[in-house]
Design a protein around this motif. Structure first.
Motif, PDB file in Angstrom:
ATOM      1  N   GLY A  89       0.824  -1.207   0.000  1.00  0.00           N
ATOM      2  CA  GLY A  89       0.000   0.000   0.000  1.00  0.00           C
ATOM      3  C   GLY A  89       0.851   1.247   0.000  1.00  0.00           C
ATOM      4  N   THR A 108      -4.273   5.160   2.178  1.00  0.00           N
ATOM      5  CA  THR A 108      -4.826   4.016   1.473  1.00  0.00           C
ATOM      6  C   THR A 108      -4.594   4.228  -0.017  1.00  0.00           C
ATOM      7  OG1 THR A 108      -7.019   5.043   1.373  1.00  0.00           O
ATOM      8  CG2 THR A 108      -6.611   3.523   3.193  1.00  0.00           C
ATOM      9  N   THR A 109      -4.602   3.139  -0.766  1.00  0.00           N
ATOM     10  CA  THR A 109      -4.386   3.236  -2.208  1.00  0.00           C
ATOM     11  C   THR A 109      -5.697   3.123  -2.953  1.00  0.00           C
ATOM     12  OG1 THR A 109      -4.026   0.863  -2.390  1.00  0.00           O
ATOM     13  CG2 THR A 109      -2.087   2.243  -2.048  1.00  0.00           C
TER      14      THR A 109
END
Length: 132
Positions: free
Chosen positions: A34, A130-131
């Motif tokens: 991530g 977060t991705t």
């Protein structure tokens, strides 16, 4: 009087092949995947400050898009931000990458900056990423 019990034993095979193994338990994704976000207070003038956040792709694969969240401990309010777009709800600022910096190769980094106002103390935010 005696009790007689019939017991049947099965091996699940021909006696030479070991029984099937149980799959290992499911584990969480490996750490280091991530993205991560690290905040720096670049300049503070008592009622406002300039902050910067380094966003890094962790892991062995590229990411396409990142979204850090900064949760401030006080009443900090972002007034402008560059290299991304933001929304603020209460003390939480959510940042989305800009169109030109959302794709990061494995281990690559980028950053965004912002100006904010506050009164009282100016504690550092908790930063998560977060991705996607």
């Amino acid at each position: 009087m005696s009790n007689i019990f019939n017991v049947t034993v099965t091996s699940g095979g021909d006696g030479t092949t070991p029984p099937p193994t149980t799959p290992p338990p499911t584990t969480p994704p490996p750490s280091g995947s991530g993205c991560s976000a690290a905040f720096t207070n670049s300049s503070d003038w008592g009622s406002g400050f300039t902050g910067s956040v380094a966003v890094k792709s962790n892991g062995s694969a590229a990411i396409n898009g990142w979204t850090p969240k900064l949760t401030f401990p006080g009443n900090q309010t972002v007034s402008s931000l560059w290299n991304g777009s933001y929304t603020q709800s209460g003390n939480t600022v959510t940042v989305k990458n800009a169109s030109n910096n959302g794709s990061l190769g494995a281990g690559a980094a980028t950053s965004f900056g912002f100006n904010a106002n506050y009164s009282g103390s100016n504690g550092a935010p908790t930063a998560t990423c977060t991705t996607g």
